[in-house]
Design an enzyme around this catalytic site. Sequence first.
Site, PDB file in Angstrom:
ATOM      1  N   GLN A   1       0.834  -1.218   0.000  1.00 43.74           N
ATOM      2  CA  GLN A   1       0.000   0.000   0.000  1.00 43.74           C
ATOM      3  C   GLN A   1       0.864   1.263   0.000  1.00 43.74           C
ATOM      4  OE1 GLN A   1      -3.020  -0.333   3.064  1.00 43.74           O
ATOM      5  NE2 GLN A   1      -4.208  -1.748   1.814  1.00 43.74           N
TER       6      GLN A   1
ATOM      7  N   VAL B   1      -4.493   3.438  10.579  1.00 41.80           N
ATOM      8  CA  VAL B   1      -5.370   3.049  11.695  1.00 41.80           C
ATOM      9  C   VAL B   1      -5.202   1.559  11.996  1.00 41.80           C
ATOM     10  CG1 VAL B   1      -7.796   2.861  12.422  1.00 41.80           C
ATOM     11  CG2 VAL B   1      -7.029   4.886  11.158  1.00 41.80           C
TER      12      VAL B   1
ATOM     13  N   ASN C   1      -4.008  -2.001  12.943  1.00 40.77           N
ATOM     14  CA  ASN C   1      -3.034  -2.343  13.993  1.00 40.77           C
ATOM     15  C   ASN C   1      -2.025  -3.401  13.588  1.00 40.77           C
ATOM     16  OD1 ASN C   1      -3.615  -0.673  16.207  1.00 40.77           O
ATOM     17  ND2 ASN C   1      -5.520  -1.815  16.594  1.00 40.77           N
TER      18      ASN C   1
ATOM     19  N   ASP D   1      -6.783   7.205  21.733  1.00 44.10           N
ATOM     20  CA  ASP D   1      -6.250   7.146  23.104  1.00 44.10           C
ATOM     21  C   ASP D   1      -6.326   8.534  23.749  1.00 44.10           C
ATOM     22  OD1 ASP D   1      -5.150   4.365  22.634  1.00 44.10           O
ATOM     23  OD2 ASP D   1      -4.052   5.489  21.124  1.00 44.10           O
TER      24      ASP D   1
ATOM     25  N   HIS E   1       0.596   2.855  20.082  1.00 45.10           N
ATOM     26  CA  HIS E   1      -0.841   2.600  20.284  1.00 45.10           C
ATOM     27  C   HIS E   1      -0.974   1.151  20.754  1.00 45.10           C
ATOM     28  CE1 HIS E   1      -5.133   2.427  19.878  1.00 45.10           C
ATOM     29  NE2 HIS E   1      -5.049   1.471  18.971  1.00 45.10           N
TER      30      HIS E   1
HETATM   31  P1  NAD Z   1     -12.905  -5.266  10.163  1.00 45.85           P
HETATM   32  O1  NAD Z   1     -12.451  -6.682  10.165  1.00 45.85           O
HETATM   33  O2  NAD Z   1     -14.316  -4.974  10.482  1.00 45.85           O
HETATM   34  O3  NAD Z   1     -12.615  -4.628   8.746  1.00 45.85           O
HETATM   35  C1  NAD Z   1     -11.361  -4.731   8.147  1.00 45.85           C
HETATM   36  C2  NAD Z   1     -11.592  -4.619   6.660  1.00 45.85           C
HETATM   37  O4  NAD Z   1     -10.320  -4.511   6.041  1.00 45.85           O
HETATM   38  C3  NAD Z   1     -12.286  -5.838   6.043  1.00 45.85           C
HETATM   39  O5  NAD Z   1     -13.422  -5.420   5.301  1.00 45.85           O
HETATM   40  C4  NAD Z   1     -11.230  -6.461   5.146  1.00 45.85           C
HETATM   41  O6  NAD Z   1     -11.773  -7.048   3.986  1.00 45.85           O
HETATM   42  C5  NAD Z   1     -10.384  -5.235   4.823  1.00 45.85           C
HETATM   43  N1  NAD Z   1      -9.020  -5.523   4.386  1.00 45.85           N
HETATM   44  C6  NAD Z   1      -8.180  -6.488   4.829  1.00 45.85           C
HETATM   45  N2  NAD Z   1      -7.019  -6.435   4.137  1.00 45.85           N
HETATM   46  C7  NAD Z   1      -7.117  -5.414   3.270  1.00 45.85           C
HETATM   47  C8  NAD Z   1      -6.267  -4.869   2.261  1.00 45.85           C
HETATM   48  N3  NAD Z   1      -5.058  -5.386   2.036  1.00 45.85           N
HETATM   49  N4  NAD Z   1      -6.704  -3.824   1.551  1.00 45.85           N
HETATM   50  C9  NAD Z   1      -7.923  -3.296   1.760  1.00 45.85           C
HETATM   51  N5  NAD Z   1      -8.795  -3.766   2.676  1.00 45.85           N
HETATM   52  C10 NAD Z   1      -8.388  -4.816   3.420  1.00 45.85           C
HETATM   53  O7  NAD Z   1     -11.916  -4.448  11.128  1.00 45.85           O
HETATM   54  P2  NAD Z   1     -12.143  -2.991  11.761  1.00 45.85           P
HETATM   55  O8  NAD Z   1     -12.881  -3.135  13.049  1.00 45.85           O
HETATM   56  O9  NAD Z   1     -12.651  -2.053  10.738  1.00 45.85           O
HETATM   57  O10 NAD Z   1     -10.629  -2.641  12.171  1.00 45.85           O
HETATM   58  C11 NAD Z   1      -9.660  -2.393  11.188  1.00 45.85           C
HETATM   59  C12 NAD Z   1      -8.289  -2.216  11.831  1.00 45.85           C
HETATM   60  O11 NAD Z   1      -8.258  -1.036  12.637  1.00 45.85           O
HETATM   61  C13 NAD Z   1      -7.882  -3.360  12.782  1.00 45.85           C
HETATM   62  O12 NAD Z   1      -6.514  -3.671  12.583  1.00 45.85           O
HETATM   63  C14 NAD Z   1      -8.098  -2.768  14.156  1.00 45.85           C
HETATM   64  O13 NAD Z   1      -7.323  -3.398  15.139  1.00 45.85           O
HETATM   65  C15 NAD Z   1      -7.661  -1.338  13.900  1.00 45.85           C
HETATM   66  N6  NAD Z   1      -8.081  -0.325  14.883  1.00 45.85           N
HETATM   67  C16 NAD Z   1      -7.180   0.661  15.187  1.00 45.85           C
HETATM   68  C17 NAD Z   1      -7.524   1.669  16.072  1.00 45.85           C
HETATM   69  C18 NAD Z   1      -6.545   2.759  16.442  1.00 45.85           C
HETATM   70  O14 NAD Z   1      -6.864   3.519  17.364  1.00 45.85           O
HETATM   71  N7  NAD Z   1      -5.403   2.915  15.795  1.00 45.85           N
HETATM   72  C19 NAD Z   1      -8.796   1.665  16.639  1.00 45.85           C
HETATM   73  C20 NAD Z   1      -9.690   0.650  16.307  1.00 45.85           C
HETATM   74  C21 NAD Z   1      -9.315  -0.357  15.416  1.00 45.85           C
HETATM   75  C1  LMR Z   2      -8.606   0.272  20.069  1.00 47.73           C
HETATM   76  O1  LMR Z   2      -7.777   0.899  20.717  1.00 47.73           O
HETATM   77  O2  LMR Z   2      -9.814   0.256  20.386  1.00 47.73           O
HETATM   78  C2  LMR Z   2      -8.187  -0.463  18.832  1.00 47.73           C
HETATM   79  O3  LMR Z   2      -6.803  -0.408  18.668  1.00 47.73           O
HETATM   80  C3  LMR Z   2      -8.701  -1.854  18.775  1.00 47.73           C
HETATM   81  C4  LMR Z   2      -7.960  -2.754  19.737  1.00 47.73           C
HETATM   82  O4  LMR Z   2      -7.497  -3.812  19.300  1.00 47.73           O
HETATM   83  O5  LMR Z   2      -7.862  -2.416  20.914  1.00 47.73           O
END
Ligand code: NAD
Ligand code: LMR
Length: 326
Positions: free
Chosen positions: A112, A129, A131, A159, A187
């Site tokens: 990407q 975003v 993880n 956070d 994070h």
């Molecule tokens: P989810 O499983 O509901 O959705 C993830 C989506 O990503 C799916 O639709 C999947 O098909 C798609 N995907 C997977 N690989 C891909 C690729 N190579 N290209 C494009 N799309 C792709 O998950 P979610 O709840 O939406 O969470 C997504 C991510 O965000 C997770 O890794 C989660 O841990 C992270 N997250 C981070 C934070 C933060 O504060 N930084 C907060 C919440 C969640």
């Molecule tokens: C969060 O902080 O809510 C996200 O990073 C999802 C997780 O795995 O905790």
Amino acid sequence: MSLPVRIAITGAAGNIGYALAFRIAAGDMFGPDQPVILHLVEIPPALDALSGVTMELNDCAFPLLQEIVATADANEGFEGVDYALLVGAKPRGPGMERGDLIADNGKIFGPQGRAINDNASPGVRVLVVGNPANTNCLIAASSAPNLDRNQFTAMTRLDHNRAISWLAEKTQTHSTQIRRMSIWGNHSATQYPDLSNCTVNGTLATELVDETWCRESFIPKVQKRGAEVIRARGASSAASAASAAIDHVRTWLRGTTEGDWTSMAVASDGSYGVEEGIVYSYPVTCSNGSYSIVQDLEVSEFSRGCMNTTEDELREERAAVEDLLE
Ligand code: NAD
Ligand code: LMR
């Protein structure tokens, strides 16, 4: 009306993507006068679900939404985009740490980063975003040689918002009265939510809450809030994560308010003795579309210990993905 901006959302059919796309189309990220073109990027098995998201976006007849590009081709997905929100990645389940996702998710971010490098607008701003967000951001940035490291950021705004909300509850005030909250580091459960410089209605937070509450309740609560949400919902935070992503980009673009700052995970320039290059969350101010790490804050011995712990974890994560770094 200005020309539309193009925003790519990866994982657009996932839980966060589903919340994010509608709020951006409604004007929450760029304001009520800025038309948008959404680039919804997914993997092939999710294209049916993505077509449903597209249908629903169209059914909203959003005045600001000019066009939707829905694709599983990263080159097409990032073509000409001004913002790339890299959400698509596996979420963790109960009992996991975010770092446990590195083997599965890390490999998403090199391709990407390259596709962004080759196709996006030269001034693209990237928010990771998915993880483990800091290290995924490092991987994406390292695969984009034509772009500046400062164009790549990872999200600790959730956070930051959690910390503000928790302190507001404790001090019986409103979140808008809290300034200068800081999240340092990763994070993850090692992050350091720091009250040292924080004010509540102009009074130092450290004068309002005792040290035991800060160390034994506030810090662990913020560090483990993601896991608490997963336990309660059976799925990781989604609407609050989308909201934080909107806050992150809006603040980056529009700036922090005078006397305040926000938290963003950015490529370390060595500030506060943190190793250069790793993606570390700092307190930052934003103006004219750029961020600057807040300098010259006093760091207590306790804070230094916490900042080092989270830096050590980021170095370990980087070592674990060495083969993905270019
Ligand atoms: P989810 O499983 O509901 O959705 C993830 C989506 O990503 C799916 O639709 C999947 O098909 C798609 N995907 C997977 N690989 C891909 C690729 N190579 N290209 C494009 N799309 C792709 O998950 P979610 O709840 O939406 O969470 C997504 C991510 O965000 C997770 O890794 C989660 O841990 C992270 N997250 C981070 C934070 C933060 O504060 N930084 C907060 C919440 C969640
Ligand atoms: C969060 O902080 O809510 C996200 O990073 C999802 C997780 O795995 O905790």
